[in-house]
Scaffold this motif. Sequence first.
Motif, PDB file in Angstrom:
ATOM      1  N   THR A   1     -23.425 -10.307 -15.285  1.00  0.00           N
ATOM      2  CA  THR A   1     -23.957 -10.655 -16.599  1.00  0.00           C
ATOM      3  C   THR A   1     -25.305 -11.346 -16.447  1.00  0.00           C
ATOM      4  N   THR A   2     -25.972 -11.560 -17.565  1.00  0.00           N
ATOM      5  CA  THR A   2     -27.249 -12.275 -17.565  1.00  0.00           C
ATOM      6  C   THR A   2     -27.068 -13.734 -17.967  1.00  0.00           C
ATOM      7  N   SER A   3     -25.846 -14.239 -17.869  1.00  0.00           N
ATOM      8  CA  SER A   3     -25.565 -15.626 -18.200  1.00  0.00           C
ATOM      9  C   SER A   3     -26.031 -16.550 -17.072  1.00  0.00           C
ATOM     10  N   VAL A   4     -26.848 -17.519 -17.428  1.00  0.00           N
ATOM     11  CA  VAL A   4     -27.316 -18.485 -16.439  1.00  0.00           C
ATOM     12  C   VAL A   4     -26.147 -19.321 -15.920  1.00  0.00           C
ATOM     13  N   ALA A   5     -25.251 -19.695 -16.815  1.00  0.00           N
ATOM     14  CA  ALA A   5     -24.102 -20.496 -16.394  1.00  0.00           C
ATOM     15  C   ALA A   5     -23.193 -19.709 -15.457  1.00  0.00           C
ATOM     16  N   ALA A   6     -22.990 -18.423 -15.753  1.00  0.00           N
ATOM     17  CA  ALA A   6     -22.137 -17.592 -14.893  1.00  0.00           C
ATOM     18  C   ALA A   6     -22.799 -17.334 -13.548  1.00  0.00           C
ATOM     19  N   ASN A   7     -24.127 -17.179 -13.549  1.00  0.00           N
ATOM     20  CA  ASN A   7     -24.885 -16.963 -12.316  1.00  0.00           C
ATOM     21  C   ASN A   7     -24.263 -15.851 -11.464  1.00  0.00           C
ATOM     22  N   ASP A   8     -24.005 -14.708 -12.098  1.00  0.00           N
ATOM     23  CA  ASP A   8     -23.312 -13.633 -11.392  1.00  0.00           C
ATOM     24  C   ASP A   8     -24.037 -12.281 -11.496  1.00  0.00           C
ATOM     25  N   LEU A   9     -25.354 -12.322 -11.721  1.00  0.00           N
ATOM     26  CA  LEU A   9     -26.125 -11.088 -11.832  1.00  0.00           C
ATOM     27  C   LEU A   9     -26.466 -10.536 -10.446  1.00  0.00           C
ATOM     28  N   THR A  10     -26.128  -9.276 -10.226  1.00  0.00           N
ATOM     29  CA  THR A  10     -26.489  -8.585  -8.991  1.00  0.00           C
ATOM     30  C   THR A  10     -27.453  -7.453  -9.320  1.00  0.00           C
TER      31      THR A  10
END
Length: 551
Positions: free
Chosen positions: A442-451
Motif C-alpha cells: 500500500t501507499t500508507s506511510v504508517a503501514a510502510n509496506d510499499l514494494t
Amino acid sequence: MPRHLRRWRRDGTGWHLVASHYSRPGPAAGPESDLPLLRAVPYHGPAHCHPYLPSRRFSMRPRSLSLVVPTLVLSAGLAGAQSQWSVQYTQTGNISLGIDATDANHCWIAGGTDGIGPHVGRTVDGGQTWDWVFTDPNIGLLLLDVEMVNNNVGYMGGVSVFGPGAAKTTDGGTTWTPMDPKPGAQFTSAWSDFYALDEDHLWVAGFAGGFAGSPDGVSISTDGGSSFQFVESNSGAYAKSVFFVDENVGYLASGEFPNDDGTGQFLGVIQKSTDGGASWTTQYTTNYTTYWMHFVDEQNGWVAADGDTNSIICHTSDGGATWEEQSLPNDTDLHMASVQMFDANHGWAVGWRPGGVNPIISLYETFNGGTNWNPDPFNAPYGPVQLAMVDEHTGWTVGANNMQVGGIMKYSGGSSCPDPLAYCAASSNSTGASSDMDWLGTTSVAANDLTLQAHNLPSSQFGIFFYGANQVAVPFGNGTRCVGGSLYRLTPVSTGGSGEAQFALDVTSPPAPLGQIDSGETWNFQFWYRDPLDGGANFNLSDGLEVTFCP
C-alpha cells in the motif's frame, strides 16, 4: 456497542435498572462517570439474572435534561483537517445505536426516543433528509440493531420487557410486523445483533430470560423470521455479534466485563459454526470483551474488543484456527466498538474515548488488514458507535452522547490511499519489450509496506530505483528519464535470472533528508538498468510510477 455501565438494584418487587454511564468499571473515570444515562426501568425478572444486559450498550436519559442539548448540537462534529467524515444529522432526544445501509442513498438507524421508546429513522437521498418511521413501544423499550436485506426487507430489535423484542419490514421500514426470536414465556430479552444472509436466512444474537433462566445464544430462521430455533452458545459470556459467510459457516462473538464491585472479568469468546448455527465450537478466548465482528470471506475476519485500559482488534486469516491481537495507536482508555472491512486489506474501525462531559468518537482506517490502524482526525461528541460502510466511497456511523443527542456521521470521498499511476512511455530493450513499473503493498506511510517492482528486464543485470518530485520526459541512454527535480537513488538491485527487479521501500530511512516521504506527498519513481546487449548507451529505463502517499 462499547461499554457504558448498567447499574441494577434489587428490592422486594424485583430487579430495577437505575443508571448507566459512559465509563469503565471501578472508580469514577472523569466527569462523564457522573452523568447517568438511564432512567429507572423496572425489571421483575428472576433473582439470578445477571446485572448487565448483553447488548451493544444502549442509553436513555430523562426528559428534564433535554433542554440543555441545543447549545451542544451547534458545536458538535468539528472534523479535523483532511478528514472525509462529517456530522450529517443530529436530533435531541434520539439515542441512535444501530445502523445499516444498502446503497449510497438508503440508510436506516435504530435506537430510543426521549428516554424509552424505540425509533427507526431512514433516508432515501443519501442523508440529505431523514424521517422517523417507527416509534411503537409495544415492540420493546429501545432498539439496538437494524439489519436491511435490501431496500424493502429488513429486521430490527433490541431490549424488551414482556414484548417480542424484534420486528420485520417488507416496505422499507414504513410498517413493521412484530416477531419473537425466542417464542415462549419470558420476562425480558435483549437482541443485540441481527444478521441476514438473504430474505430467508436470519440469525439473531442475544438472550431471552424466563422463569427457567436467561440463556445467551443465537436464534435461527430459515423462512424470513416466520419461525425460529434458539441455540444456546454455552460460551459463558453474553452473545453480542453474529456473522455468517454462507448458509453453513458463521461466527459468534460473546463477551462480559467486571461488575462495579470488582467481581467478574473482561472476557471475550469467539465461536464458529459449520452447520448453520445448530452448534458452536469455541475457537478463541481473550481477556478483552469482544463486540462487533466482520468477515470478508470464510478465512478473513476481524472483531473489535475492549479491555481494562485499552482496546484491540482480533484478526484471523485462517477461518478462526488462529487469532492475532492487533494493537491501535493512542489506545489508552480507548473503547472499540465496531469494525467493517471492504476486503482483506482495507477497512475501518470505530470506537470512543472519554472526553469530559461527552464521549469522543475515534475512527481508524487500515490498508493492510489491520497490521497498522491509522487514526482519522475526525472527532465529534458521540459514542457507542456502529459502522455501515456501503463501499470505499460512502458510509455512515452512528452514536449518541450523555446529553441525549443522537448523531449520524457520514463518510464521503473514497480511499485516502489511491493506487499508484503509471505514466511516461518506456522504450523497448534487448528483450524486445519495454520495462514497466508495478507495486505491491500500500501507499500508507504508517503501514510502510510499499514494494516497488519493474518487469520485462534483461536478466542478470544491475539497476537502481530512484525517485523525485517532478515528472519530465527527457531522452536518456536508450530510453526516457521520466523523473525530474532532485533525484534520490535507492540501493542497487539485481534483475536476477527472471528479468525482474523489486525493492522494499522504507519511508523511515530515506537516502537523503530532503527525500523524506510523508503523508499527503506525491513522488515519482522509475527504474534505471544496465542493458549491454542492446548496444547504444548500454542502459535503459522503465516507465514512471506516480505515488501519492496517505497516512
